[in-house]
Design a protein around this motif. Structure first.
Motif, short mmCIF file in Angstrom:
data_model
loop_
_atom_site.label_atom_id
_atom_site.label_comp_id
_atom_site.label_asym_id
_atom_site.label_seq_id
_atom_site.Cartn_x
_atom_site.Cartn_y
_atom_site.Cartn_z
N TYR A 156 28.49 -12.10 12.69
CA TYR A 156 29.06 -10.79 12.96
C TYR A 156 28.97 -10.44 14.44
O TYR A 156 27.95 -10.68 15.09
CB TYR A 156 28.35 -9.71 12.11
N LEU A 199 25.95 2.93 15.49
CA LEU A 199 26.33 4.01 14.59
C LEU A 199 25.25 5.08 14.48
O LEU A 199 25.54 6.25 14.31
CB LEU A 199 26.63 3.45 13.19
N LEU A 221 28.00 -0.84 14.00
CA LEU A 221 29.27 -1.26 13.42
C LEU A 221 29.54 -2.67 13.92
O LEU A 221 29.47 -2.94 15.12
CB LEU A 221 30.41 -0.33 13.83
N GLN A 235 34.91 -5.23 8.44
CA GLN A 235 33.94 -4.45 9.19
C GLN A 235 32.74 -4.15 8.30
O GLN A 235 32.90 -3.88 7.10
CB GLN A 235 34.57 -3.15 9.70
N VAL A 236 31.55 -4.19 8.89
CA VAL A 236 30.33 -3.97 8.14
C VAL A 236 29.39 -3.08 8.94
O VAL A 236 29.60 -2.84 10.14
CB VAL A 236 29.62 -5.32 7.82
N ALA A 237 28.37 -2.59 8.25
CA ALA A 237 27.28 -1.89 8.92
C ALA A 237 26.11 -2.87 9.02
O ALA A 237 25.67 -3.43 8.02
CB ALA A 237 26.88 -0.65 8.14
N LYS A 251 22.26 -3.42 10.16
CA LYS A 251 21.03 -2.69 10.46
C LYS A 251 19.97 -3.67 10.96
O LYS A 251 19.60 -4.61 10.25
CB LYS A 251 20.52 -1.96 9.22
N GLU A 297 27.88 -3.02 3.31
CA GLU A 297 29.26 -2.50 3.26
C GLU A 297 29.37 -1.30 4.20
O GLU A 297 28.52 -0.41 4.19
CB GLU A 297 29.60 -2.07 1.83
N TYR A 298 30.41 -1.28 5.04
CA TYR A 298 30.61 -0.15 5.96
C TYR A 298 31.42 0.94 5.25
O TYR A 298 32.50 0.70 4.73
CB TYR A 298 31.36 -0.61 7.20
N GLU A 317 33.12 4.68 5.54
CA GLU A 317 33.59 5.76 6.42
C GLU A 317 33.60 7.06 5.64
O GLU A 317 34.21 7.15 4.59
CB GLU A 317 35.00 5.44 6.93
#
Length: 919
Positions: free
Chosen positions: A94, A100, A110, A121-123, A125, A174-175, A177
């Motif tokens: 990634y 974020l 992000l 697109q993913v989150a 951490k 999973e990102y 919005e």
């Protein structure tokens, strides 16, 4: 002094300023302004203070970390805060795009797939230093795949994970919005019911996780994001468990006390083992805040020890009580009371404080207090049970959180059945009053009741007079289709509102059956003005039939109900024909005819007479469709005989119109039998009768239309007699009248069919007379109209069959002109339409007859095109159908020699003589 006043005001507002600052800091920079505008709409000074604090925060950067550690050389800048180096770098598969947000356990970025295998697109951490022990990493590797399979539409799924090059664990999720659930509810001004329904969807996700042996441990607004379409998504499922650093057996302990005190359960704050009931408590806190805008406890600090001490010694207030105290506690200056102002609550919930308090009092108070019990065993046994109690509340059912007393259950029953209880109460009060009040008061009550009943009857009579009498007065007017549809739909709305209360009220049931009958007439009654919705017409007629059968069962000797049943049954005869079900049409019309045959003797009712003479005609139509021409002729003759027998008692116009109908049917059956002169005589009589009726009632569209039908059929009879000039003269006269009717009411599907039928007949005459150019010219419009009807009503089988007939006639016209390629093109399209119709509706003799004619034409075309194989194929198919019809005695007079003729042509083709064409 002004500066002093400003500082004093800031200090007084500091708890609220700090809360808003913390919430805004968790948002993206571009979202902060709109968030503060929404939450501080009633306090501009408060908004400016928070904005100033945010600006100061951004300008300071991360000097605290660097000054204390980096400058003295204890750690490098990257070790103290690696986030600045992470943006733009690749972690695993990634590419990090931007930051974020930050929390107690790490920073969220992000990111997007960097290996180009697919775009997503993913989150991402990244866990900060201190949370990267070997045990955590090892535990993560074991459980990562299990958590990745936690697939639920309301859970932001864990996708991947690993460690960075610096050895820091990271998680890929999973990102989503959207905005957090608290902000979503406030910005959308959701009412209490809407908030409860949204909350139940969150409960579904938590229940799913519990079923997969995972406890969330950190349920709070910032971990629940709601998307633009209103879908809640839970974040960080399983993260706390993965970070526990304990063995699987100890997996329910809270490692490192990673929690949010405001939402943590008592056992979690004490460091005791947690389970699914801990999530029940956190959900209770969340719902408490969603409903009234504040949490059940106001903590002096965010220390878990202080929080545990407070909730151990203090009981939470009922939400309805806490709501009424918000203003007082704010004015008193509670140290950490972050409750919104009453004006904000009112604005974000679209309800007054008093209305919201009444909504919360009772069930919701008890549901929330049960979820917030300090002892886990006294809470709801599961999140599913918590959600179910909310559902029961929303449905008006007793909830588990309240004592199961008789008075409580009775109040719930009354709420659910207000109308029934009110009616029962009225009965009880009436009975009590009868024993208590004076005779004078009883007489007054009776007079008032009688007055109300008279007014109700007057309203119904007035409504029925407008809806039904007005409808009947415009039914025969040109251009009235839309008006009739509006009137009858209003009638349906009026009677549907009473249908649930009808019971065995025969008067109301009769009105309802009549409304459905007339609605069906407007929607798709064959042969009458309609909007062209045959499927809806069938449904309306079925409702009318069901109601009228019920009325006959309630009162079998009522002749009005019996006649009404026969009238509704008669609607199914023509309707089943256009649906391609002539056998069903025969069954309905036999039942209808049997009823009116019993009612007619001795009757002096015009409706009975009209129905009794119409039913044999409709029965004859259905019999003719299945090839039973002799019985069809007998039914038409019976129709004429009944008209003659009842000439004296009834008005001249009604008698003449029935005679005209009988003449039309006789002309039709004589044409089938090949007696063109008798067909012509009967159709000429039809024209004469309708001309007389139209002279008496020039505005009656049915008389004028019947006259146009007469001219059309006279033209057909002259064509059968080979008198083509007379045939064209009458056919064109009828077509001109039909065209005029359609101009006046262009939405009328019946009018379009009339124009299509008559123009097709004129084209047949032109082709028979040798004018194939004229035939092709008129067929172009015919085919266009019939295509419109097919698109208008897919359930009417006659429409596609009519289109196939016109396409076949177009092919015959091209063949007559020598253009066999165009002829074959039209024949092929007609075949693609007709073959499925015949396969689905073999009862219809005329459909099979049309297909046999089409196959015959195709065989002849391929003879001319010198394609022996194709010619033989279609001749064989045609011969099979002609023989089948011959065996069923279903051939018309002009078709008697068809089997022999096709057999001879097949023999010529088979022997190789392609020069011999069909006569």
């Amino acid at each position: 002094f002004a500066s002093f006043q400003q500082r004093r005001r800031v200090m007084n507002n500091w708890p609220r300023v700090k809360e808003l600052f913390t919430e805004a800091l968790a948002l993206d920079v571009q979202d902060r302004s709109s968030f503060l505008s929404s939450t501080c709409a009633d306090d501009e000074g408060l908004r400016m203070e928070v904005l100033a604090l945010l600006a100061a925060h951004e300008s300071l950067g991360n000097f605290i970390q660097q000054a204390a550690f980096v400058d003295v050389g204890l750690v490098t800048g990257d070790e103290a805060d690696p986030s600045g180096k992470i943006v733009g770098q690749q972690i695993g598969s990634y590419q990090v795009i931007r930051e974020l947000g930050r929390g107690g356990m790490g920073t969220v970025y992000l990111a997007a797939r960097a290996d180009e295998s697919f775009h997503k697109q993913v989150a991402l951490k990244v866990i900060k230093r201190g949370m990267d022990s070997d045990a955590i990493v090892k535990r993560f590797v074991i459980e990562r795949q299990i958590l990745a399979n936690l697939d639920h539409p309301n859970i932001a799924r864990l996708i991947d994970g690993g460690t960075t090059t610096n050895g820091l664990p990271y998680f890929v999720l999973e990102y989503v919005e959207g905005i957090n659930i608290k902000r979503y509810c406030n910005e959308r001004k959701l009412n209490t019911t809407e908030r409860l329904n949204l909350f139940r969807r969150v409960c579904e996700a938590v229940t799913f996780a519990h079923q997969n042996l995972i406890v969330h441990r950190d349920l709070k607004p910032s971990n629940i994001i709601v998307t633009e379409d209103g879908t809640p998504k839970l974040l960080d499922f399983g993260i706390a468990k993965l970070l526990s650093g304990s063995s699987p057996a100890e997996g329910t302990m809270t490692a490192g006390r990673v929690l949010t005190p405001e939402y943590a359960s008592p056992e979690e704050l004490r460091g005791l083992p947690v389970n699914t009931k801990s999530d029940v408590y956190s959900l209770g806190v969340l719902l408490y805040e969603l409903l009234i805008g504040r949490r059940p406890f106001i903590f002096e600090t965010r220390s878990p020890e202080d929080a545990a001490r407070l909730i151990t010694s203090t009981q939470p207030l009922k939400p309805s009580v806490a709501l009424t105290r918000i203003d007082a506690t704010r004015e008193a200056g509670a140290a950490k009371d972050h409750s919104p102002a009453p004006a904000t609550i009112t604005r974000t919930r679209d309800a007054t404080i008093d209305k919201l308090r009444r909504r919360l009092a009772g069930d919701l108070d008890n549901i929330l207090l049960k979820a917030l019990r300090k002892e886990p065993e006294r809470r709801y046994a599961s999140v599913q049970e918590f959600s179910e109690d909310i559902r029961r509340h929303l449905k008006g059912l007793p909830v588990l959180a309240r004592p199961d007393t008789f008075s409580y259950r009775a109040s719930k029953f009354v709420t659910r059945h207000k109308a029934g209880v009110a009616a029962a109460l009225i009965v009880v009060l009436t009975l009590l009053s009868a024993t208590v009040i004076t005779s004078w008061q009883a007489r007054v009550a009776r007079r008032e009741r009688a007055k109300a009943e008279r007014r109700f009857r007057d309203v119904r009579n007035l409504t029925n007079s407008f809806l039904f009498d007005f409808h009947d007065s415009i039914a025969d007017l040109s251009g009235a289709t839309k008006a009739r549809e509006m009137v009858v739909k209003k009638a349906q709305e009026y009677l549907d509102s009473l249908a649930q209360e009808a019971g065995d009220d025969r008067e109301l049931l009769w009105e309802l059956s009549t409304a459905y009958l007339k609605l069906g007439d407007v929607q798709g009654r064959p042969g009458f003005s309609r909007t062209g919705n045959t499927g809806s017409a069938l449904q309306s007629y079925e409702k009318s039939l069901e109601t009228r059968r019920r009325l006959v069962a309630l009162q079998p000797d009522n002749t009005e109900y019996q006649l009404g049943l026969a009238i509704t049954l008669s609607r199914f005869g023509p309707l089943f024909q256009v649906l391609g079900k002539p056998n069903s049409a025969v069954d309905c019309m036999r039942e209808a005819t049997a009823i009116t045959d019993k009612l007619l003797p001795g009757s002096h009712d015009l409706t009975t007479y009209q129905t009794a003479t119409r039913n044999p005609a409709f029965l004859g139509d259905a019999l003719a469709e299945i090839g039973n021409y002799d019985e069809a002729l007998a039914m038409y003759q019976k129709c004429l005989s009944l008209a003659e027998q009842n000439r004296a008692p009834f008005p001249d116009a009604a008698v003449k119109h029935r005679f005209a109908v009988c003449r039309e049917r006789l002309g039709f059956i004589f044409a089938i039998k090949g007696d063109w002169q008798k067909s012509l005589d009967n159709h000429m009589a039809l024209v004469t009768l309708e001309q007389e009726l139209s002279a008496l009632e020039p505005a009656n569209i049915e008389y004028a239309r019947a006259m146009a039908t007469g001219f059309d059929h006279v033209g057909d009879a002259y064509r059968g007699l080979k008198n083509y000039p007379k045939a064209l003269e009458n056919g064109r006269r009828g077509l001109a009248m039909y065209e005029d009717f359609l101009k006046q009411d262009p939405q009328n599907a019946r009018g379009k069919k009339d124009v299509g039928d008559c123009s097709h007949h004129v084209a047949e005459t032109l082709l028979a007379s040798g004018d194939y150019h004229g035939a092709l010219a008129i067929l172009q419009r015919t085919v266009g109209i019939r295509r419109e009807l097919v698109a208008l009503d897919a359930t009417n089988v006659e429409y596609p069959d009519d289109l196939a007939e016109s396409l076949m006639l177009t092919g015959e016209s091209f063949a007559a002109g020598g253009n066999f390629a165009k002829a074959n093109e039209n024949f092929q399209e007609a075949r693609t339409i007709r073959e499925p119709i015949v396969a689905a509706h073999r009862q219809r003799i005329d459909y099979r007859r049309g297909l046999a004619r089409l196959y015959t034409d195709m065989g002849a075309t391929f003879v001319v095109l010198k394609n022996a194989a194709e010619a033989e194929q279609w001749y064989r198919k045609a011969l099979d159908l002609w023989i089948e019809l011959q065996e069923q005695h279903a051939l018309r007079a002009i078709e008697i020699d068809k089997p022999k003729e096709v057999a001879e042509n097949l023999s010529r083709v088979h022997s190789g003589n392609l020069q011999k064409r069909l006569p």
